[in-house]
Design an enzyme around this catalytic site. Structure first.
Site, PDB file in Angstrom:
ATOM      1  N   GLU B  71      39.119  20.616 109.380  1.00  0.00           N
ATOM      2  CA  GLU B  71      39.089  21.299 108.080  1.00  0.00           C
ATOM      3  C   GLU B  71      39.518  22.763 108.163  1.00  0.00           C
ATOM      4  OE1 GLU B  71      36.682  19.226 109.060  1.00  0.00           O
ATOM      5  OE2 GLU B  71      36.742  17.630 107.567  1.00  0.00           O
ATOM      6  N   HIS B 140      26.820  15.165 101.862  1.00  0.00           N
ATOM      7  CA  HIS B 140      27.982  14.627 101.150  1.00  0.00           C
ATOM      8  C   HIS B 140      27.793  14.705  99.636  1.00  0.00           C
ATOM      9  CE1 HIS B 140      28.688  12.848 105.109  1.00  0.00           C
ATOM     10  NE2 HIS B 140      29.907  12.529 104.740  1.00  0.00           N
TER      11      HIS B 140
END
Lengths: 333, 340
Positions: B71, B140
């Site tokens: 990321e 999440h």
């Protein structure tokens, strides 16, 4: 090349003609004088921020960039004055930036750690260790998409090679065969942490094998040797074969920044590296081969000093930014 | 076909939120070869939430690029591509993973233009599926938009309808600044009217979803939709709620909120991110500091996420973020307190 030069020059040095060598020496002198003048300006209270000086590392900045073409890109580090000058930045605009003036490269908003010359292909120094590495991947993606034949050279230190950014960037550049040259300037210390204590392998270049690219471990104080390897790596990048990792082993004579009291290294060690002065080494070699005489070499150094003196004077007289413009460039319109 | 018939077709055309985002991406790539998509599993897989879908087959692997799970690296790559003439659109698979990319977004993307004295721009878009309600638990399900709204140099959007999802994404791709778009995962399957052409919804303008006179309810992302549903119920109870969909949290449309509160004299702010130090605090403070404060007939009320990570258990998960019932109850209390 002068007519009388002696034989047995190393091929790396012989490959550089006199004009190129003179240009390289001039830039190394400019870097050295720039850093010395920056330090003096700080002592005189003309600069209020901190700075990270690269005295002793000039051959790395100049040697690696010497084979680049005018339209190629670089990304630099917090210790980045040398990279700017090596790429032809104007010292007077750098000093103006350093002094926080509106006329500086970044209008006084960036200072020492953020000097950039985007139009000149210098995409900026970076205050975050390893910050430029992933950016280089994106620059490589642009070059590939635009098919413009450029190369991106990104500098970082030994400390940055322990950041995740280093590993992510080398991996991506390699899987996509991007035209990037990774240049690690290993000056032995991440601030005070000796690289031997910070890394489980002896050389940063050893890490290249994990990413399927060539790794070159060099004497970073040897201008000609650095330039020769950089030339190969740049050619490889430009031809689409992918990235390379170059490690220039070098040393910063000064501390990490202005707060450094050198508690982590000895005077003897510093002295040992001062004897490996990249500028004097190149000059001595050129004299030994009769390529330049002492007077010609002296003139290069004096010209550089004059340019730096004038740059400081220019910067001192420039206007400060106006506080009403504080938020001017936060967003592009 | 006569043009009025075409318009009629366009008016009834419905797409899901995910389809609307995909249509915008496809239209942007068709119109501008500088635009490319990249992220984890956006290629053949079609994106973790199916948003990129078949785009790799339409535009090829050179423009719809699967990336390693890196990321920080891909966020930095977006910065590098943006400053050298491209228009990258990055997908962060779950918005939670943006925590791994903070350095590049906050230190680099947001600041490069300013640090370089206005001599560079960073035209990049980051799409971030976020929010709770899918049983994906604490790592999440977060709503982290307020973090980024705190950073000068970034723009932060939260479209709540398929129409805005498309129009704001196209506006973001045009924008010369880094723009983060937080897409609530529960909205992806919701359907709504989406014109076929490539239109733009301006960044920085809130939308009045329902006019009302008793209370202003400002909602962002899915909470704007919940506020609309709550307003329906409030109406049957005789309470006239004006619903404002924030759409953009940086820049924020204070004018629309202030004008509404001047009219209704009551303000309820609803958002899914953690209530403490969140979007509601900023809106409340802006009202409190302005002349509109004098028009308030009741304290400002915020409904936000609990001071807890998002839990896995579905009952707890619902309890952790504002629900329609909570909005109805809070609005009713606010309006009735003046009548007691």
């Amino acid at each position: 090349m002068s007519a009388h030069q002696k034989p047995n020059q190393r091929p790396e040095l012989a490959a550089l003609d006199d004009a190129t060598v003179a240009r390289a020496l001039t830039r190394m002198h400019l870097i050295r004088k720039f850093e010395e003048a920056a330090e003096a300006s700080y002592m005189r209270g003309l600069i209020h921020g901190t700075m990270h000086l690269s005295i002793g590392q000039e051959a790395s900045a100049v040697g690696t960039t010497l084979p680049l073409e005018a339209h190629d890109y670089i990304l630099s580090t917090h210790r980045g004055h040398g990279h700017c000058i090596a790429r032809g930045a104007e010292p007077k605009l750098m000093f103006a930036e350093f002094f926080g003036k509106e006329t500086g490269y970044c209008k006084g908003r960036g200072g020492s750690m953020h000097i950039a010359d985007v139009e000149g292909g210098n995409l900026g120094a970076n205050g975050i260790v390893g910050g430029g590495l992933p950016i280089a991947v994106g620059v490589g993606m642009s070059i590939k998409a635009q098919k413009n034949g450029r190369v991106c050279m990104v500098f970082f230190g030994d400390g940055a090679s322990n950041e995740g950014a280093f590993h992510e960037a080398l991996n991506m550049a390699s899987i996509w065969k991007l035209p990037v040259v990774f240049v690690c300037e290993n000056n032995k210390y991440g601030m005070s942490m000796d690289i031997g204590r910070a890394m489980a392998v002896p050389n940063v270049a050893d890490r290249a094998s994990a990413y399927g690219m060539p790794g070159h471990c060099l004497d970073g104080n040897d201008l000609a040797g650095v330039a020769a390897v950089a030339k190969q790596a740049i050619a490889r990048a430009r031809s689409g074969e992918g990235p390379s990792l170059i490690e220039c082993k070098t040393y910063r004579w000064r501390g990490h920044s202005k707060s450094d009291r050198n508690l982590y290294r000895s005077k003897e060690e510093i002295e040992e590296w001062r004897n490996q002065d990249p500028i004097r080494r190149l000059e001595d070699e050129l004299k030994a081969h009769d390529r330049f005489d002492a007077a010609a070499l002296m003139k290069l150094e004096e010209d550089a000093q004059r340019e730096i003196d004038a740059a400081v004077e220019f910067a001192r007289t420039c206007p400060d930014p106006d506080p009403k413009d504080l938020t001017r460039d936060v967003y592009a319109l | 076909m006569p043009s009025d018939t075409l318009e009629a077709v366009s008016e009834i055309r419905e797409l899901s939120y995910a389809e609307a985002v995909r249509e915008a991406l496809g239209q942007a790539m068709e119109a501008d070869e500088r635009v490319f998509l990249f992220g984890e599993d956006v290629g053949v897989y079609g994106g973790a939430f199916g948003v990129s879908g078949d785009l790799v087959h339409r535009f090829g692997k050179e423009r719809v690029i699967d990336t390693p799970i890196s990321e920080l690296g891909i966020a930095g790559a977006a910065v590098g591509a943006a400053i050298t003439g491209m228009r990258p659109v990055l997908e962060i698979q779950f918005s939670d993973f943006v925590t791994l990319a903070m350095e590049q977004l906050v230190n680099q993307a947001a600041k490069i233009r300013f640090m370089f004295g206005g001599k560079a721009s960073v035209p990049m878009v980051v799409r971030l599926p976020g929010g709770s309600g899918t049983g994906a638990a604490a790592q999440h399900s977060q709503s982290l938009e307020a973090w980024f709204a705190h950073v000068p140099g970034l723009k932060v959007l939260q479209p709540s309808t398929p129409h805005d999802a498309k129009g704001m994404l196209l506006a973001a791709i045009d924008d010369p600044n880094p723009v983060l778009i937080f897409e609530h995962k529960l909205l992806y399957k919701t359907k709504g009217h989406v014109p076929a052409e490539a239109y733009r919804v301006p960044i920085g303008q809130a939308a009045i979803r329902r006019e009302g006179s008793d209370i202003t309810i400002v909602g962002s992302s899915i909470m704007a939709r919940k506020a609309e549903a709550a307003a329906e119920r409030l109406a049957t109870d005789g309470i006239s709620a004006e619903v404002i969909d924030l759409r953009s949290i940086r820049p924020i449309d204070f004018t629309t909120i202030a004008e509404s509160v001047r009219k209704t004299h009551r303000l309820l702010v609803v958002y899914e991110g953690v209530k403490t130090m969140g979007i509601g605090a900023e809106i409340s403070a802006m009202i409190a500091e302005s002349e509109v404060f004098d028009f308030l007939d009741a304290p400002i009320v915020r409904l936000g996420g609990a001071d807890a990570p998002i839990p896995y258990n579905p009952v707890l998960e619902k309890a952790a973020v504002p629900q329609e019932d909570d909005i109805v109850a809070a609005a009713t209390n606010l309006v009735r307190r003046g009548e007691a």
